[in-house]
Write an enzyme that holds these catalytic residues in place. Structure first.
Site, mmCIF file in Angstrom:
data_model
loop_
_atom_site.group_PDB
_atom_site.id
_atom_site.type_symbol
_atom_site.label_atom_id
_atom_site.label_comp_id
_atom_site.label_asym_id
_atom_site.label_seq_id
_atom_site.Cartn_x
_atom_site.Cartn_y
_atom_site.Cartn_z
ATOM 1 N N GLU A 236 -34.325 95.628 62.769
ATOM 2 C CA GLU A 236 -34.705 95.457 61.366
ATOM 3 C C GLU A 236 -35.182 96.746 60.700
ATOM 4 O OE1 GLU A 236 -36.830 91.828 60.256
ATOM 5 O OE2 GLU A 236 -36.594 91.163 62.323
ATOM 6 N N HIS A 252 -29.368 90.953 89.362
ATOM 7 C CA HIS A 252 -28.531 89.885 89.913
ATOM 8 C C HIS A 252 -27.315 89.598 89.039
ATOM 9 C CE1 HIS A 252 -31.525 89.053 93.048
ATOM 10 N NE2 HIS A 252 -32.373 89.441 92.100
ATOM 11 N N LYS A 346 -30.153 84.314 53.752
ATOM 12 C CA LYS A 346 -31.060 83.249 53.284
ATOM 13 C C LYS A 346 -30.613 82.757 51.908
ATOM 14 C CE LYS A 346 -35.195 84.421 55.935
ATOM 15 N NZ LYS A 346 -36.556 84.911 55.969
HETATM 16 O O1 PA5 Z 1 -38.833 90.311 59.763
HETATM 17 C C1 PA5 Z 1 -38.245 89.538 59.003
HETATM 18 O O2 PA5 Z 1 -38.161 89.726 57.782
HETATM 19 C C2 PA5 Z 1 -37.616 88.276 59.548
HETATM 20 O O3 PA5 Z 1 -37.473 88.350 60.924
HETATM 21 C C3 PA5 Z 1 -38.482 87.062 59.151
HETATM 22 O O4 PA5 Z 1 -39.693 87.085 59.826
HETATM 23 C C4 PA5 Z 1 -37.726 85.767 59.437
HETATM 24 O O5 PA5 Z 1 -36.543 85.727 58.670
HETATM 25 C C5 PA5 Z 1 -38.546 84.526 59.119
HETATM 26 O O6 PA5 Z 1 -39.162 84.618 57.872
HETATM 27 P P1 PA5 Z 1 -40.718 84.248 57.767
HETATM 28 O O7 PA5 Z 1 -41.403 85.204 58.687
HETATM 29 O O8 PA5 Z 1 -41.073 84.472 56.346
HETATM 30 O O9 PA5 Z 1 -40.830 82.834 58.193
#
Ligand code: PA5
Length: 356
Positions: A236, A252, A346
């Protein structure tokens, strides 16, 4: 003319990437302060009456789920009841009225977590919401379940202190585990003392990882969540692929595949995460693995955790991974702050939901 316009766009992208780097680095370096604030927030929450639970379930996705994984790793050698991290719409059959269920979503609007929350409510187990607002806060408040309300405005992955500490405090309050107050104090002190030093180490590691595939191995169940965190942060923040596995299991199966396909062989960097809890036989396995597969990767790096308590040791390597991801973003001239593809997916899902 066109060339100038392109150069302008490139220039503004580079500036945005640099701004994003500074912002994310500040957030990463601020983890100790966030842990302290999270402790204060969670201490004010009433998690309900003490009773016997059969299991603990943490429902969440991505940056909101990792706190559950850290919790499971940390308490794995202490608790006799299972901790399950549920990253799906559907809760596992182990969730019953005797479960303690945390629904964790930083935004409060993640559909998988909302779906799991609603199921847990129907099952009538003890539900606690951890969120900065959104639909989850609304639903939880309406249902009268405890809400740990966090300050909003951060990328979820930069809110790990806020998302992890309330789980631990909840378990302490409900007498499921011992007090981790001292361990948190140690972790905070350790990070404060070493963060500049670790940042220099992270810069060196980012140089090694640039244009190569990181392969991160955990060598103890305490560190599995740390390897997972390295992966998510590299994905990310640095916007790169990362592969994760665990020893001794790796010996393994994956051991056989190292070095293929051939184009990957010298483009892979092995990062082994080690800890005092790593079994001596697992250390020996790592030594043999590295000797046997030397031509299969560009370089192997072994990183030892620091600190006395398990909590501090987890956070020492986790923090280093966070820093590496931000430093790699800087080298790649990408902005670590936005996650455009996650947002786009999303949005698409939302649109599909409305059309149905
Ligand atoms: O780091 C991020 O932006 C994502 O991994 C979010 O955490 C994930 O999409 C879930 O969203 P939220 O943390 O708002 O529930």
């Amino acid at each position: 003319m066109r060339l100038d316009a392109n150069a302008g766009i490139q220039g503004s992208k580079v500036r945005a990437a640099l701004d994003g780097y500074r912002q994310m680095l500040t957030l990463v370096l601020g983890l100790p302060e966030q842990i302290e604030q999270a402790r204060a927030i969670a201490d004010r929450v009433d998690y309900g009456s003490v009773r016997r639970f059969d299991n603990v379930v943490v429902a969440g996705m991505g940056g909101s789920a990792i706190g559950g994984s850290v919790l499971r790793g940390l308490l794995g050698s202490e608790l006799t009841l299972p901790i399950i991290v549920c990253r799906d719409y559907v809760v596992p059959a182990i969730v019953t009225r005797r479960s303690l269920f945390f629904a964790v979503s930083y935004s409060g609007n993640t559909e998988e977590t909302l779906s799991a929350f609603e199921q847990a409510r129907r099952i009538r187990c003890r539900v606690i919401a951890v969120t900065s607002g959104g639909r989850l806060a609304e639903l939880a408040q309406r249902a009268g379940v405890p809400v740990v309300l966090l300050s909003a405005g951060l990328p979820p992955r930069a809110a790990l202190g806020y998302l992890f500490v309330p789980l631990l405090v909840g378990l302490e309050q409900l007498r499921i585990c011992r007090s981790y107050r001292q361990d948190l104090v140690e972790a905070v002190g350790l990070i404060r003392k070493n963060r500049r030093l670790w940042l220099n180490r992270a810069r060196v590691l980012a140089r090694v990882l640039d244009s190569r595939l990181p392969v991160v191995y955990s060598t103890s169940r305490l560190l599995d969540a740390v390897a997972e965190r390295w992966q998510c942060q590299l994905n990310e923040n640095a916007k790169v692929m990362c592969h994760v596995n665990a020893l001794p299991e790796q010996n393994h199966n994956e051991l056989v595949g190292i070095g293929a396909p051939r184009f990957l062989a010298q483009r892979t960097v092995l990062i082994a995460l080690l800890d005092a809890a790593t079994h001596t036989r697992t250390r020996l396995r790592l030594k043999h693995l590295l000797e046997m597969t030397r031509t299969g990767y560009y370089r192997a790096v072994q990183l030892e955790s620091q600190g006395r308590s398990e909590l501090a040791r987890i956070f020492s390597l986790l923090m280093l991974g966070d820093m590496v991801s931000v430093e790699l973003a800087r080298r790649r001239h990408v902005n670590p702050m936005p996650v455009a593809r996650i947002d786009e997916l999303k949005r698409r899902m939302d649109w599909a939901g409305r059309k149905r």
